[in-house]
Design an enzyme around this catalytic site. Structure first.
Site, PDB file in Angstrom:
ATOM      1  N   HIS A   1      47.988  16.119  21.405  1.00 16.87           N
ATOM      2  CA  HIS A   1      47.809  16.669  22.752  1.00 16.87           C
ATOM      3  C   HIS A   1      49.072  16.459  23.593  1.00 16.87           C
ATOM      4  O   HIS A   1      49.560  17.382  24.246  1.00 16.87           O
ATOM      5  CB  HIS A   1      46.604  16.002  23.424  1.00 16.87           C
ATOM      6  CG  HIS A   1      46.443  16.334  24.886  1.00 16.87           C
ATOM      7  ND1 HIS A   1      46.042  17.572  25.324  1.00 16.87           N
ATOM      8  CD2 HIS A   1      46.636  15.588  26.007  1.00 16.87           C
ATOM      9  CE1 HIS A   1      45.986  17.574  26.660  1.00 16.87           C
ATOM     10  NE2 HIS A   1      46.348  16.381  27.089  1.00 16.87           N
TER      11      HIS A   1
ATOM     12  N   GLU B   1      38.709  18.807  29.178  1.00 12.63           N
ATOM     13  CA  GLU B   1      39.405  17.923  28.254  1.00 12.63           C
ATOM     14  C   GLU B   1      38.358  17.168  27.449  1.00 12.63           C
ATOM     15  O   GLU B   1      37.479  16.514  28.019  1.00 12.63           O
ATOM     16  CB  GLU B   1      40.347  16.954  28.983  1.00 12.63           C
ATOM     17  CG  GLU B   1      41.523  17.680  29.633  1.00 12.63           C
ATOM     18  CD  GLU B   1      42.683  16.764  30.038  1.00 12.63           C
ATOM     19  OE1 GLU B   1      43.833  17.226  30.008  1.00 12.63           O
ATOM     20  OE2 GLU B   1      42.427  15.597  30.399  1.00 12.63           O
TER      21      GLU B   1
ATOM     22  N   GLU C   1      37.152  14.257  25.512  1.00 13.06           N
ATOM     23  CA  GLU C   1      37.554  12.852  25.430  1.00 13.06           C
ATOM     24  C   GLU C   1      36.400  11.975  24.951  1.00 13.06           C
ATOM     25  O   GLU C   1      35.233  12.314  25.118  1.00 13.06           O
ATOM     26  CB  GLU C   1      38.003  12.342  26.816  1.00 13.06           C
ATOM     27  CG  GLU C   1      39.160  13.116  27.401  1.00 13.06           C
ATOM     28  CD  GLU C   1      39.884  12.368  28.532  1.00 13.06           C
ATOM     29  OE1 GLU C   1      39.704  11.135  28.643  1.00 13.06           O
ATOM     30  OE2 GLU C   1      40.626  13.044  29.277  1.00 13.06           O
TER      31      GLU C   1
ATOM     32  N   ASP D   1      36.769  15.576  30.915  1.00 14.44           N
ATOM     33  CA  ASP D   1      37.663  15.289  32.045  1.00 14.44           C
ATOM     34  C   ASP D   1      38.205  16.623  32.565  1.00 14.44           C
ATOM     35  O   ASP D   1      39.336  17.012  32.296  1.00 14.44           O
ATOM     36  CB  ASP D   1      38.791  14.381  31.559  1.00 14.44           C
ATOM     37  CG  ASP D   1      39.709  13.953  32.692  1.00 14.44           C
ATOM     38  OD1 ASP D   1      39.215  13.767  33.808  1.00 14.44           O
ATOM     39  OD2 ASP D   1      40.921  13.802  32.439  1.00 14.44           O
TER      40      ASP D   1
ATOM     41  N   LYS E   1      42.104  16.277  39.046  1.00 16.48           N
ATOM     42  CA  LYS E   1      41.155  15.603  38.161  1.00 16.48           C
ATOM     43  C   LYS E   1      39.972  14.993  38.901  1.00 16.48           C
ATOM     44  O   LYS E   1      39.028  14.547  38.260  1.00 16.48           O
ATOM     45  CB  LYS E   1      41.871  14.447  37.440  1.00 16.48           C
ATOM     46  CG  LYS E   1      43.093  14.837  36.649  1.00 16.48           C
ATOM     47  CD  LYS E   1      42.732  15.344  35.270  1.00 16.48           C
ATOM     48  CE  LYS E   1      43.957  15.424  34.385  1.00 16.48           C
ATOM     49  NZ  LYS E   1      43.572  15.676  32.984  1.00 16.48           N
TER      50      LYS E   1
END
Lengths: 448, 448
Positions: B153, B218, B220, B252, B272
């Site tokens: 990533h 995202e 995670e 996320d 975020k």
């Protein structure tokens, strides 16, 4: 006396005096016009921590005052606020109310503490001398956000890292901030070990590991959130200050060598999370109302985007709040020498206002909760000697500072205590003090 | 069957079966070898949230089981853990204990839920069907730290921003992480408004303001901390996994256009903090013990510094945990089409181990508290199709993805639901599922 166009009321009356005599002394940081909140107990025992209000050299125990019925004659909002303040070991319940409730409680406190109050005898029994008190964090902090509001600091630090391009293109548009670590925030008096970590010299092939060699302080104003907003809702500029319970002082200790190696691309992490120290007293925005001043932008700077702009911002968006940082080394302490001033600056030089920080923080729908905490970022003034960190005062660690006893400092050494103070002053008005935040660096843990 | 050299006990026995019949079905994510913890209540009522354990398609209500005396015959540590689990509306009290206590409670749960348990009849009354439940955050989270552990990533994203220098020099030495926002973390099912904010096109003179145009997910792994450490004390690699209560899934959500404009020099902030969504069940490290695998470094990569190294790291430092991300657009939902898989990756490809994250986080003396939360960072595999974000899957927003119904996606559109799943599998062993985390994007708030 010319006051700014903020709403003042009888609690700001310069003629008010308290039956707590020490509050009336010239230069006392905690006159009856201040009334800051904190959480305290008598030191050395096992009393529960509880909320109090600083008045002169005393603390009014709000739990005891509430139990004594001191607020029972006031209107419902004041009683509700007093009840919330008397609840538990933090100010979160009081912070969860709104500015109208905070204002009513302040008015009630001003009444019961002023000369001639019918409550004097019952409340005299609710005083604890500050000299006998110890403090706790005033709130259970949910989230901590650190901003970067001093353009003088951002420029000075930027020059050290990027001589050709000190100020990044977003600085004048975006109130730059990042999330900080809550668990390591403590109240004044914090003693903490010098942090350990990875650092890399520019010419080294690989990083090395050991105690931080470039330990620094950052002189910041702390902002406690009250009220809050629901996830998905933004707080407008006009609403923003209604979400601020009050201000305090913050020393955002920083490991510069760790920071330089770790901070790209996601920002500071371990360089900041080992300790942050705040002052015990929260000075309310209402107490600071007479000390507001105009928020301005230099000619040629962009005007803020509409979501960061308002009419009152320009009139009274800033705080005329003098900030001071001092050092007392171990040798000075042992010789009985008082702390030595390293610099003075003023919060009015901040490029971004407190209201802009709140509006920006929530514009994406992020929810603020009562007790959330924000740092202003290092407050450096326009002159080099007004810098709020050693990194700046020493030109990036190149020119040592000589202290009165002959000791030299580039960065903080073990045993050093850093002290920060703040006060709002204006001709003809009493001084509104913040008290101080002090913290001491201990040697790093053994790595054997 | 070849198992790694981790400590296994009778709770891992592949022959164990539960009297909750659904737990014995092939492929059930919650067999008796799993026993993940969550916080739930019956949906649609006003019951209090409380801790439970997933078993088959049911939840064992730990408060009810404790009240029924199910754990009274077990040893003191198990009883203490059961008491802590039955306390309040979060798992924090259980998390505040240690790995030995968690292990004893798991053993007790394995006993009372297995076929032939003398507790079957009393515990059958303590089951709530998962289909009737709603969930809350499993813990009051003190601090949230997001890491960046996938080198695939970091390289792919780095290429988009810095084609000549995709991976920064610190990446292979420092487990890069930053502090995240706690207040906007919610449990699976979260629906949130598209964030609004400042963005700036590369060729624009000034930023513009409006809804995010490059909204991304995202994929995670979430890490819940148990136990913790005192401020100033570091957690060693050998101690690190004892401070991990368990793992879950984390989406996320990221506003890529906001991020690009705001992130220098202090890292991601509003890009975020508008929402982060986690799965309701925490799978314990003990449940995952049989699915551990070797942690390796590519030839030529530096070996970790000693504080990030250990012998067991190399043997069993990684988790063989398959991760999956899926999308269901509004049109798909209305047509009754199931979510469509966007990618698959595996947590074993993480460049940094969970133990290294804990050791690094605390090396400076930063204190972790029970209930603290960490994100692994986006888990992208070595192949482009294993990417854990749309930013990577679409080559930086350049190549659209075509979904089965013909719809195209570059970034997330209003009404889209993103679903993530995880499971640990190994020949001859039951599947250990994580359940799923789902979140849906609503239109931005009105800016009129």
């Amino acid at each position: 006396m010319s006051l700014p166009s903020v709403r003042l009321n009888e609690t700001h009356d310069t003629d008010l005096r308290s039956w707590v005599e020490s509050a009336n002394a010239d230069g006392c940081p905690f006159p009856i016009q201040n009334l800051p909140y904190g959480v305290f107990r008598r030191a050395g025992g096992d009393e529960a921590f509880r909320a109090g209000v600083a008045i002169g050299d005393q603390i009014l125990d709000l739990q005891a005052a509430h139990a004594a019925g001191a607020f029972s004659g006031f209107d419902e909002l004041a009683r509700k606020a007093a009840h919330a303040a008397a609840e538990g070991a933090t100010l979160n319940a009081l912070m969860a109310l709104d500015a109208a409730a905070w204002s009513e409680l302040r008015l009630a406190l001003s009444h019961v503490l002023r000369t001639g109050s019918a409550h004097q005898s019952e409340l005299a029994a609710c005083l604890v001398p500050q000299a006998q008190a110890e403090y706790a964090l005033p709130a259970a902090i949910g989230d901590y956000t650190d901003f970067y509001t001093s353009i003088h600091h951002a420029t000075a630090v930027g020059k050290l890292f990027r001589p050709d391009n000190p100020l990044l293109p977003n600085y004048k548009w975006v109130p730059i901030g990042y999330h900080g670590r809550v668990s390591s925030i403590a109240v004044s008096g914090q003693q903490f070990r010098r942090p350990v970590g990875q650092t890399k010299a520019p010419d080294a092939e690989a990083p090395s590991f050991g105690p931080c060699k470039r330990l620094d302080y950052e002189l910041e104003v702390g902002i406690f959130i009250g009220g809050g907003n629901a996830l998905g809702e933004a707080v407008t500029m006009d609403e923003a200050e209604g979400k601020v319970f009050g201000l305090c002082l913050l020393n955002d200790w920083s490991a510069r060598d760790v920071q330089a190696w770790e901070y790209q691309p996601l920002g500071p992490f371990l360089s900041k999370s080992f300790a942050s120290t705040i002052s015990p007293w929260i000075v309310t925005l209402e107490a600071l109302a007479p000390y507001r001043c105009a928020w301005t932008r230099a000619d040629g700077d962009p005007q803020p985007l509409p979501y960061l702009d308002s009419a009152t911002l320009r009139e009274t968006g800033a705080f005329d709040l003098q900030l001071e940082v001092l050092i007392q080394t171990r040798a000075m302490r042992e010789a009985g020498q008082p702390p030595h001033r390293l610099s003075l600056s003023n919060f009015r030089d901040s490029y971004w206002s407190v209201s802009q920080l709140v509006a920006h923080h929530t514009v994406n729908g992020c929810n603020l909760r009562p007790g959330d905490f924000m740092g202003s970022g290092t407050q450096s003034g326009p002159q080099p000697e007004q810098a709020g960190s050693l990194l700046e005062l020493t030109g990036g660690g190149k020119q040592a500072i000589t202290l009165p006893g002959g000791e030299k400092r580039i960065f903080i050494e073990d045993g050093d205590t850093i002290v920060m103070r703040a006060s709002a002053q204006r001709d003809g008005l009493p001084r509104i003090g913040f008290g101080e935040v002090a913290g001491t660096v201990l040697p790093a843990r053994s790595l054997a």
